[in-house]
Design a protein around this motif. Structure first.
Motif, PDB file in Angstrom:
ATOM      1  N   GLY A   1      15.549   9.729  17.805  1.00  0.00           N
ATOM      2  CA  GLY A   1      16.440   8.783  17.144  1.00  0.00           C
ATOM      3  C   GLY A   1      15.816   8.125  15.929  1.00  0.00           C
ATOM      4  N   TYR A   2      14.495   7.976  15.944  1.00  0.00           N
ATOM      5  CA  TYR A   2      13.788   7.382  14.812  1.00  0.00           C
ATOM      6  C   TYR A   2      13.331   8.425  13.805  1.00  0.00           C
ATOM      7  CZ  TYR A   2      13.441   3.115  17.616  1.00  0.00           C
ATOM      8  OH  TYR A   2      13.730   1.998  18.355  1.00  0.00           O
ATOM      9  N   ALA A   3      13.251   9.682  14.228  1.00  0.00           N
ATOM     10  CA  ALA A   3      12.674  10.721  13.371  1.00  0.00           C
ATOM     11  C   ALA A   3      13.547  10.966  12.147  1.00  0.00           C
ATOM     12  CB  ALA A   3      12.514  12.023  14.161  1.00  0.00           C
ATOM     13  N   ALA A   4      12.897  11.307  11.046  1.00  0.00           N
ATOM     14  CA  ALA A   4      13.636  11.693   9.841  1.00  0.00           C
ATOM     15  C   ALA A   4      13.930  13.184   9.891  1.00  0.00           C
ATOM     16  CB  ALA A   4      12.844  11.326   8.594  1.00  0.00           C
ATOM     17  N   ASP A   5      12.916  14.014   9.699  1.00  0.00           N
ATOM     18  CA  ASP A   5      13.173  15.456   9.697  1.00  0.00           C
ATOM     19  C   ASP A   5      12.062  16.267  10.352  1.00  0.00           C
ATOM     20  OD1 ASP A   5      11.139  15.323   7.819  1.00  0.00           O
ATOM     21  OD2 ASP A   5      12.419  15.763   6.105  1.00  0.00           O
ATOM     22  N   HIS A   6      11.028  15.606  10.894  1.00  0.00           N
ATOM     23  CA  HIS A   6       9.876  16.352  11.411  1.00  0.00           C
ATOM     24  C   HIS A   6       9.168  15.540  12.494  1.00  0.00           C
ATOM     25  CE1 HIS A   6       5.958  18.395  11.502  1.00  0.00           C
ATOM     26  NE2 HIS A   6       6.475  19.361  10.774  1.00  0.00           N
TER      27      HIS A   6
ATOM     28  N   ARG B   1       0.835  -1.205   0.000  1.00  0.00           N
ATOM     29  CA  ARG B   1       0.000   0.000   0.000  1.00  0.00           C
ATOM     30  C   ARG B   1       0.865   1.250   0.000  1.00  0.00           C
ATOM     31  NH1 ARG B   1      -5.273   0.246   3.722  1.00  0.00           N
ATOM     32  NH2 ARG B   1      -5.871  -1.245   2.135  1.00  0.00           N
ATOM     33  N   PHE B   2       1.940   1.249   0.798  1.00  0.00           N
ATOM     34  CA  PHE B   2       2.844   2.391   0.810  1.00  0.00           C
ATOM     35  C   PHE B   2       3.458   2.606  -0.569  1.00  0.00           C
ATOM     36  CE2 PHE B   2       4.457   3.771   5.266  1.00  0.00           C
ATOM     37  CZ  PHE B   2       3.163   4.139   5.595  1.00  0.00           C
ATOM     38  N   LYS B   3       3.869   1.512  -1.213  1.00  0.00           N
ATOM     39  CA  LYS B   3       4.429   1.633  -2.564  1.00  0.00           C
ATOM     40  C   LYS B   3       3.394   2.216  -3.528  1.00  0.00           C
ATOM     41  CE  LYS B   3       7.727  -2.200  -2.145  1.00  0.00           C
ATOM     42  NZ  LYS B   3       8.018  -3.601  -2.557  1.00  0.00           N
ATOM     43  N   GLY B   4       2.129   1.802  -3.335  1.00  0.00           N
ATOM     44  CA  GLY B   4       1.064   2.332  -4.188  1.00  0.00           C
ATOM     45  C   GLY B   4       0.845   3.817  -3.991  1.00  0.00           C
TER      46      GLY B   4
ATOM     47  N   ARG C   1      10.279   5.423   6.111  1.00  0.00           N
ATOM     48  CA  ARG C   1      11.577   6.039   5.804  1.00  0.00           C
ATOM     49  C   ARG C   1      12.189   5.446   4.535  1.00  0.00           C
ATOM     50  NH1 ARG C   1      15.274   7.497  10.982  1.00  0.00           N
ATOM     51  NH2 ARG C   1      16.430   8.422   9.268  1.00  0.00           N
ATOM     52  N   SER C   2      11.902   4.178   4.269  1.00  0.00           N
ATOM     53  CA  SER C   2      12.471   3.533   3.089  1.00  0.00           C
ATOM     54  C   SER C   2      11.638   3.767   1.831  1.00  0.00           C
ATOM     55  CB  SER C   2      12.604   2.024   3.332  1.00  0.00           C
ATOM     56  OG  SER C   2      11.331   1.414   3.450  1.00  0.00           O
ATOM     57  N   THR C   3      10.423   4.316   2.002  1.00  0.00           N
ATOM     58  CA  THR C   3       9.507   4.467   0.863  1.00  0.00           C
ATOM     59  C   THR C   3       9.349   5.906   0.410  1.00  0.00           C
ATOM     60  OG1 THR C   3       8.252   2.560   1.717  1.00  0.00           O
ATOM     61  CG2 THR C   3       7.195   3.883   0.001  1.00  0.00           C
ATOM     62  N   PHE C   4       9.320   6.841   1.370  1.00  0.00           N
ATOM     63  CA  PHE C   4       8.999   8.232   1.063  1.00  0.00           C
ATOM     64  C   PHE C   4      10.199   9.143   1.307  1.00  0.00           C
ATOM     65  CE2 PHE C   4       5.091   6.111   2.352  1.00  0.00           C
ATOM     66  CZ  PHE C   4       4.254   6.404   1.281  1.00  0.00           C
ATOM     67  N   PRO C   5      10.331  10.212   0.515  1.00  0.00           N
ATOM     68  CA  PRO C   5      11.431  11.161   0.734  1.00  0.00           C
ATOM     69  C   PRO C   5      11.356  11.872   2.075  1.00  0.00           C
ATOM     70  CG  PRO C   5      10.471  11.460  -1.457  1.00  0.00           C
ATOM     71  CD  PRO C   5       9.570  10.528  -0.714  1.00  0.00           C
ATOM     72  N   ARG C   6      10.135  12.048   2.591  1.00  0.00           N
ATOM     73  CA  ARG C   6       9.974  12.806   3.829  1.00  0.00           C
ATOM     74  C   ARG C   6       9.024  12.071   4.784  1.00  0.00           C
ATOM     75  NH1 ARG C   6       8.072  18.608   2.504  1.00  0.00           N
ATOM     76  NH2 ARG C   6       8.576  18.920   4.700  1.00  0.00           N
ATOM     77  N   LEU C   7       9.283  12.187   6.065  1.00  0.00           N
ATOM     78  CA  LEU C   7       8.508  11.495   7.091  1.00  0.00           C
ATOM     79  C   LEU C   7       8.316  12.390   8.306  1.00  0.00           C
ATOM     80  CD1 LEU C   7       7.407   8.969   8.704  1.00  0.00           C
ATOM     81  CD2 LEU C   7       9.795   8.494   9.278  1.00  0.00           C
TER      82      LEU C   7
ATOM     83  N   VAL D   1       4.819  11.294   4.369  1.00  0.00           N
ATOM     84  CA  VAL D   1       3.828  10.584   5.172  1.00  0.00           C
ATOM     85  C   VAL D   1       3.931  11.071   6.612  1.00  0.00           C
ATOM     86  CG1 VAL D   1       5.242   8.593   5.829  1.00  0.00           C
ATOM     87  CG2 VAL D   1       2.791   8.308   5.576  1.00  0.00           C
ATOM     88  N   SER D   2       2.769  11.140   7.275  1.00  0.00           N
ATOM     89  CA  SER D   2       2.691  11.551   8.674  1.00  0.00           C
ATOM     90  C   SER D   2       2.043  10.414   9.457  1.00  0.00           C
ATOM     91  CB  SER D   2       1.866  12.838   8.806  1.00  0.00           C
ATOM     92  OG  SER D   2       1.736  13.220  10.159  1.00  0.00           O
TER      93      SER D   2
END
Length: 389
Positions: free
Chosen positions: A190-195, A115-118, A159-165, A127-128
């Protein structure tokens, strides 16, 4: 403090898409979300969204969309082709530049790799995740259907699917201590990407938590402890490179949510779907739109009239100035004084401003902007009420 320069402070033009369905209703939630025990007819809803988009395009004229946000409810209950159908209609109605931000809210329980790939194939690039807690027992108290392990798996997959999280956490929970929250927040960073979106638990009327709180069966931190939790939140996120750019939102510089900045900078946005709100500027001034809240009522009205609006209100300059202040003072960059003065036709009351500045709650940024200090952010509602009175 210096002002952060974000997209030249351009409010942008956003599209909000409300998917009003959830698998279960959380006991603290007062959002317009609904549980249905039969399968939702997604193709029928896509058709209604597409029709409403055409109607809203007629209201706005040609615009360039800077962000699209799928909120809810639980948008990750939508099939990827549902998201694709809505995004295609938005692209047909308005110009969508290559660098547009397209966000979808997701719950860890409704996350699947395919579903994420879709969603990514459909165009979603941010994604939030509604994580809400990294404590197993508190997830149960909050009525969440996922476990901590499921949340961490969802974060890794996103994190592996979307440019931003981004992901959400709720604090000032029953029984929470500052030490416990600091440990949990460090783990989250520690798990956060940028937001990160970090919200204090509020007891909203009409929710199950409201009844439990009134009867004394649910105890939340008092004002002093809540203030300590807020202060710890600001200090830790700042230290780890995710400073607050809004009272509850934290990001690496440049990774702020463009869509939410459109709200807080008081830009224009279209509201699509059941219960969605919009703010649109036309030759007659600013218009506030509100859609019917019940999904089936919205659906039938769109199919018969082409839109789901329950009300459409012309907003006078004073109402716009009040909203600009309410939104702008939430931001670290503050409120544009010239814009506020242009709408209200007056200057900010000098005595009130000086009183709030002298008490360390407000500060000027040159001659152009006014913002809350860190202390003012802790009593934001009171500051806005004093200044606007």
């Amino acid at each position: 403090m210096s002002v952060d320069t974000q997209d030249n402070l351009d409010p942008g033009f956003g599209i909000y898409v409300h998917w009003p369905f959830c698998a279960a209703k959380c006991p603290y939630c007062d959002f317009n979300s609904h549980v249905r025990h039969q399968a939702v007819d997604q193709p029928r809803f896509v058709g209604a969204f597409q029709r409403e988009i055409r109607q809203m395009r007629a209201m706005t004229g040609t615009r360039e969309v800077t962000s699209v946000f799928f909120g809810g409810g639980t948008p990750s209950l939508m099939e990827p082709h549902t998201v694709d159908g809505i995004l295609s209609a938005i692209g047909n109605a308005w110009h969508m530049p290559d660098d547009i931000e397209i966000t979808l809210e997701a719950n860890p329980t409704s996350v699947e790799a395919e579903r994420f790939k879709g969603y990514r194939t459909a165009g979603v690039n941010r994604v939030s995740l509604g994580v809400q807690s990294l404590d197993e027992s508190d997830l149960k108290v909050l009525g969440r259907m996922h476990t901590v392990d499921e949340a961490l798996t969802a974060i890794e997959l996103a994190r592996s699917t979307f440019p931003r999280l981004s992901f959400d956490l709720i604090y000032a929970r029953p029984g929470q201590t500052v030490t416990g929250w600091e440990l949990e927040l460090k783990q989250a960073i520690g798990y956060a990407a940028d937001h990160l979106s970090l919200y204090q638990l509020t007891i909203e009327q009409g929710t199950p938590f409201y009844g439990l709180h009134r009867s004394g069966k649910l105890k939340v931190p008092d004002e002093d402890l809540s203030a300590d939790l807020y202060q710890a939140t600001q200090e830790l996120t700042e230290k780890h490179g995710l400073p607050a750019y809004e009272v509850s939102n934290h990001a690496e510089p440049g990774a702020e949510s463009r869509h939410n900045l459109t709200y807080w900078r008081y830009g224009d946005y279209v509201g699509l779907g059941a219960g969605a709100h919009g703010r649109l500027t036309s030759h007659n001034g600013k218009v506030g739109t509100v859609n019917k809240r019940i999904p089936e009522d919205w659906l039938r009205q769109v199919e018969s009239l082409g839109h789901g609006m329950e009300s459409e209100e012309r907003m006078d300059s004073d109402a716009q100035a009040d909203e600009l202040m309410l939104m702008g003072l939430r931001l670290r960059e503050g409120m544009d004084l010239a814009r506020w003065q242009g709408l209200s036709g007056r200057r900010v009351d000098a005595d009130k401003e000086e009183f709030l500045i002298s008490h360390g709650l407000l500060e000027r940024i040159g001659n152009s902007r006014l913002r809350c200090t860190p202390a003012g952010m802790m009593v934001l509602d009171a500051v806005v009420a004093d200044l606007a009175a």
